[in-house]
Each structure stands twice: as structure tokens, then as C-alpha cells.
Design an enzyme around this catalytic site. Structure first.
Site, mmCIF file in Angstrom:
data_model
loop_
_atom_site.group_PDB
_atom_site.id
_atom_site.type_symbol
_atom_site.label_atom_id
_atom_site.label_comp_id
_atom_site.label_asym_id
_atom_site.label_seq_id
_atom_site.Cartn_x
_atom_site.Cartn_y
_atom_site.Cartn_z
ATOM 1 N N GLN A 212 19.213 45.780 79.251
ATOM 2 C CA GLN A 212 20.640 45.497 79.089
ATOM 3 C C GLN A 212 21.472 46.738 78.792
ATOM 4 O O GLN A 212 22.684 46.641 78.599
ATOM 5 C CB GLN A 212 20.829 44.464 77.981
ATOM 6 C CG GLN A 212 20.234 43.119 78.323
ATOM 7 C CD GLN A 212 20.431 42.085 77.236
ATOM 8 O OE1 GLN A 212 21.046 42.334 76.208
ATOM 9 N NE2 GLN A 212 19.895 40.896 77.453
ATOM 10 N N HIS B 46 21.002 43.651 73.795
ATOM 11 C CA HIS B 46 22.176 43.224 73.037
ATOM 12 C C HIS B 46 23.045 44.387 72.555
ATOM 13 O O HIS B 46 23.193 44.632 71.366
ATOM 14 C CB HIS B 46 21.741 42.356 71.848
ATOM 15 C CG HIS B 46 21.196 41.030 72.242
ATOM 16 N ND1 HIS B 46 21.070 39.982 71.352
ATOM 17 C CD2 HIS B 46 20.727 40.566 73.441
ATOM 18 C CE1 HIS B 46 20.541 38.931 71.978
ATOM 19 N NE2 HIS B 46 20.329 39.277 73.255
ATOM 20 N N GLU C 228 29.446 30.974 73.408
ATOM 21 C CA GLU C 228 30.691 30.679 72.706
ATOM 22 C C GLU C 228 31.896 31.405 73.287
ATOM 23 O O GLU C 228 31.775 32.501 73.838
ATOM 24 C CB GLU C 228 30.577 31.086 71.224
ATOM 25 C CG GLU C 228 29.527 30.348 70.438
ATOM 26 C CD GLU C 228 29.444 30.797 68.989
ATOM 27 O OE1 GLU C 228 28.654 30.190 68.237
ATOM 28 O OE2 GLU C 228 30.166 31.755 68.591
ATOM 29 N N TYR D 138 31.862 34.970 62.169
ATOM 30 C CA TYR D 138 31.687 34.039 63.274
ATOM 31 C C TYR D 138 30.282 33.430 63.343
ATOM 32 O O TYR D 138 29.933 32.787 64.325
ATOM 33 C CB TYR D 138 32.119 34.703 64.581
ATOM 34 C CG TYR D 138 33.628 34.828 64.597
ATOM 35 C CD1 TYR D 138 34.418 33.854 65.171
ATOM 36 C CD2 TYR D 138 34.262 35.874 63.925
ATOM 37 C CE1 TYR D 138 35.803 33.917 65.120
ATOM 38 C CE2 TYR D 138 35.651 35.952 63.854
ATOM 39 C CZ TYR D 138 36.410 34.971 64.456
ATOM 40 O OH TYR D 138 37.785 35.035 64.377
ATOM 41 N N TYR E 38 14.486 30.480 72.005
ATOM 42 C CA TYR E 38 14.018 30.272 73.373
ATOM 43 C C TYR E 38 12.750 29.424 73.412
ATOM 44 O O TYR E 38 12.489 28.719 74.380
ATOM 45 C CB TYR E 38 13.793 31.617 74.059
ATOM 46 C CG TYR E 38 15.077 32.354 74.314
ATOM 47 C CD1 TYR E 38 16.015 31.866 75.217
ATOM 48 C CD2 TYR E 38 15.370 33.547 73.644
ATOM 49 C CE1 TYR E 38 17.206 32.530 75.450
ATOM 50 C CE2 TYR E 38 16.568 34.219 73.870
ATOM 51 C CZ TYR E 38 17.476 33.705 74.773
ATOM 52 O OH TYR E 38 18.663 34.370 74.993
#
Length: 410
Positions: free
Chosen positions: A123, A187, A283, A293, A304
Site C-alpha cells: 500500500q 495503512h 465509513e 472517531y 478478517y
């Protein structure tokens, strides 16, 4: 007399029809059509209940304005972001550490180089891009990227000048690092937008691992946060944690998982964010300064492997609820608000690129609540990494497969 009554009745009928038609002209389009069933029909991963009506699986909507979808370029190398320049051309980042400039007809520049080494595993890579507010004179672009070092990687923000020949990024410098370094490739979050004052919002991820996940709830690090900095990389004056002992003063909000979407509403100037949940629980959030949050204390997703996350709760005092969530997931990446009047029914709607879902989500908002959802480009079988609005009123989207799409009114 009978003829007079007949004429009078006809006149009254015409007046009624005219009044009814004029009245209907004033009704917003989404109110004058019957709501469609929710676009999501698959079974959810959990039995969690939404906190309020319309928080998930809202009624479907359908675009009435004719529009066309065109592939204007292909062969891009894992593009991550597409953003309009002031002259209408598009700047596109490629994960391995290059950039392209494209015209709105799809002519691509050669790869533009000059970036530091990036960690482009999984990523990571060269990620988002945003032109400086004074780009027309300064030629400065701001970037987010996964900085590669011997001690690991992190989400970094840098800036550099596009050379006159548009072949190099010159004088590249790193202005901010979301510490600490960590050796994985997951991430990074990494969207970047300028606010109305010329300061910068940046989203970061919590780096995915169980070891790093708790850091999203702690204010001494840059993981799982929205960061608010100046163009020089300094904390913005008035940030919510400036006077909080032990907290990084650049933090604007926290408790995020992996936020790859960030956009400012064109009318309200509110900051909106999309973030990927685990298995379920993607979200949309309305970001307010200093708010928590929730990740990973509350979530509408599960691991998962199917296990509950933490205590398996979706609500807790002191934690913000998402405005909207998906289960199963959208895998939301880049997003943009549509501000043009080229397609009036899209004005101020939110468009989000879906990765594993392989479509673009159109989200209709009213008073900070989602009132409709539509799926676009469902037949393209592409992972939509980013979507941006062009200066011409079209939407432009890039996919992991290397395609540049144009979505415009017919």
C-alpha cells in the site's frame, strides 16, 4: 350559458395545471422521484444495528442527466491520485515514484522524476498530490508518500517545483513526517487537501498491525490521525491539542483506521473523510477538531477472520459515529465533491472510488446526512483508486489497472 360554464371550467383547469407545474419546478429532483431500493443487496458480515436511520443501506438514487464514460488513457503505472491543475490539465501520481501530466483528452507526459526513494511495497509508494494555492506562479506541488529508510517507513509530506520543461520535480523537500517509523507496508492513509486559509489537512493510517493499532487512540504519534499543518509543515495555530501535554500539536482528529479519502465541501467548507474498515465497517466521517472517531474501540466491522474487534461494540460515549457506513465494504479510496453546474443534480454530491467493490459511489447529502446512494461504472471491472473534478465540470478517475476515465455530460 352552458357554453360559458364549459369555457370557464376549461380556464380554471388550465390555471390549476399551470400552478401545479410551476410549483413542481421548485421541488428538488431527489424529492420529486420515488426512492429506489438500497443499492446493497448482499448479506452483511455482522448483525450490528445502525445508530440512526440512514446510517447504512440508504435508499438508492439514479442519475437522470445523460452522461458518458470514456477511457481517455491507459498504460499508467499503478496510479494513485488524479488532481486538476489551474490550467485544466491533470496531475497523476504513480506508486513507484513518478508523476504524469495529462490533458483532458488523454495525452500523457513522459514520467516525471525527481522524488526521493519511496517504499512502494503493497500500500506504500508515491501517493497523493495537491497543487499549492499559488501554483500558477510558484509551480509548487505537495505530495504524500511512504518514506523509505533503514528503520522502516512512515507517511511523509513533501513539496517540490515542477521544472519548466515538466520533466523533473526540483528542490524536493520533506516538510512533515507522521512519526514513528515502522517496518511494514500497510495503512498509510495519505490524502492531502488545502483548506480555505491555505493550510493543509493530511490523513494517516494506523499501519494495520496489532502492535500499531492502539496508537490511533494515543496522541503522541501520527498514526490514525488527521493532521493540520502549514505549508511549511508546522502545526496550525489553534489546533485542538496545542496545549495538551504529551500530544502532538499538529493532530486535528484521531481514532482513524486507514483514511484514503479526504475532501472539503464546496459550500460549507466542512472536512469530510472516508476510511476503510476491516471486514465491514467502511465509513464516511464529518471531521471536527479534537474529536475521536473510534478505531479500534468502536467499529461496525469485524476481524478478517470473523472475530469481534475489541469488545465488539459500535457505540460509546465520547466517540463519534460515522455519518455513513458500509457492510459489506466499499473499500473507499479517493473522493471528491462535485461543485460544477454541468450536471446540476450532482452538485455538492460526494463521489468515492471503490477498490474491492469495483465501482464509484455517488453519495447524496442533506444537512450532513446521507439521503441517497448510487453505483456508477459497475461494468468496468476496475479498482477505482481516486476520483477528482476537472476544471471543465467532468469527473476524472484512475484505477489500479492503469486507466484514466472521463465522466462527463453528454
Amino acid at each position: 350559458m352552458k357554453c360559458f360554464r364549459t369555457i370557464l371550467a376549461g380556464v380554471l383547469f388550465l390555471l390549476f395545471i399551470t400552478a401545479f407545474t410551476c410549483s413542481n419546478d421548485k421541488i428538488p429532483q431527489e424529492q420529486s422521484t420515488q426512492p429506489l431500493p438500497p443499492v446493497e443487496t448482499q448479506k452483511p458480515n455482522t448483525n450490528y444495528k445502525p445508530a440512526f436511520e440512514g446510517q447504512t443501506r440508504v435508499a438508492g438514487v439514479q442519475t437522470n442527466t445523460p452522461y458518458e464514460v470514456t477511457v481517455i488513457a491507459d498504460g499508467l503505472s499503478k496510479p494513485w491520485a488524479v488532481t486538476a491543475l489551474p490550467d485544466g490539465r491533470l496531475v497523476i501520481t504513480e506508486k513507484a515514484g513518478t508523476m504524469r501530466i495529462a490533458t483532458t483528452t488523454g495525452q500523457l507526459s513522459n514520467p516525471i522524476t525527481g522524488f526521493p526513494e519511496v517504499d512502494d511495497r503493497r500500500q506504500g509508494g508515491l501517493l497523493d498530490v495537491a497543487p499549492a494555492p499559488d501554483f500558477e506562479t510558484s509551480r509548487i506541488l505537495y505530495f504524500t508518500f511512504a518514506e523509505k529508510t533503514p528503520q522502516g517507513s512512515l507517511t511523509a509530506v513533501g513539496k517540490g517545483r515542477v521544472s519548466t520543461e515538466e520533466t523533473q520535480i526540483e528542490n524536493f523537500q520533506v516538510i512533515y513526517r507522521a512519526i514513528p517509523y515502522y517496518d511494514n507496508s500497510m495503512h498509510f492513509g495519505s490524502r492531502i487537501v488545502f483548506d480555505k486559509n491555505g493550510n493543509i489537512f493530511v490523513s494517516t493510517g494506523e499501519r494495520s498491525d496489532m502492535e500499531t493499532r492502539p496508537k490511533a487512540q494515543i496522541l503522541d504519534n501520527g498514526y490514525g490521525k488527521v493532521i493540520h499543518i502549514t505549508p511549511a509543515g508546522e502545526p496550525v495555530s489553534g489546533n485542538p491539542f496545542t496545549n495538551t501535554e504529551g500530544a502532538l500539536p499538529e493532530i486535528y482528529s484521531y481514532g482513524h483506521r486507514n483514511a484514503q479519502g479526504l475532501a472539503i465541501h464546496p459550500v460549507t467548507q466542512d472536512l469530510w473523510l472516508s476510511e476503510m474498515g476491516p471486514r465491514g465497517g467502511d465509513e464516511i466521517n464529518l471531521i471536527k477538531p479534537g474529536r475521536n472517531y473510534g478505531w479500534a474501540t468502536i467499529t461496525y466491522g469485524i476481524e478478517y477472520g470473523g472475530e469481534a474487534i475489541g469488545e465488539g461494540i459500535t457505540q460509546k460515549e465520547g466517540f463519534e459515529q460515522p455519518v455513513y457506513y458500509w457492510d459489506p465494504v466499499l473499500s473507499p479510496s479517493g473522493m471528491t465533491f462535485y461543485s460544477s453546474d454541468a450536471i446540476p443534480e450532482w452538485q455538492n454530491n460526494l463521489f468515492i472510488g471503490g477498490l474491492s467493490s469495483k465501482h464509484i459511489a455517488r453519495i447524496v447529502l442533506r444537512e450532513n446526512r446521507v439521503i441517497g446512494e448510487e453505483r456508477l461504472l459497475t461494468d468496468e471491472n476496475q479498482r477505482f483508486r481516486d476520483i477528482g473534478e476537472g476544471k471543465d465540470g467532468a469527473l476524472y478517475a484512475v484505477t489500479d489497472e492503469g486507466i484514466l476515465y472521463k465522466i462527463a455530460k453528454k
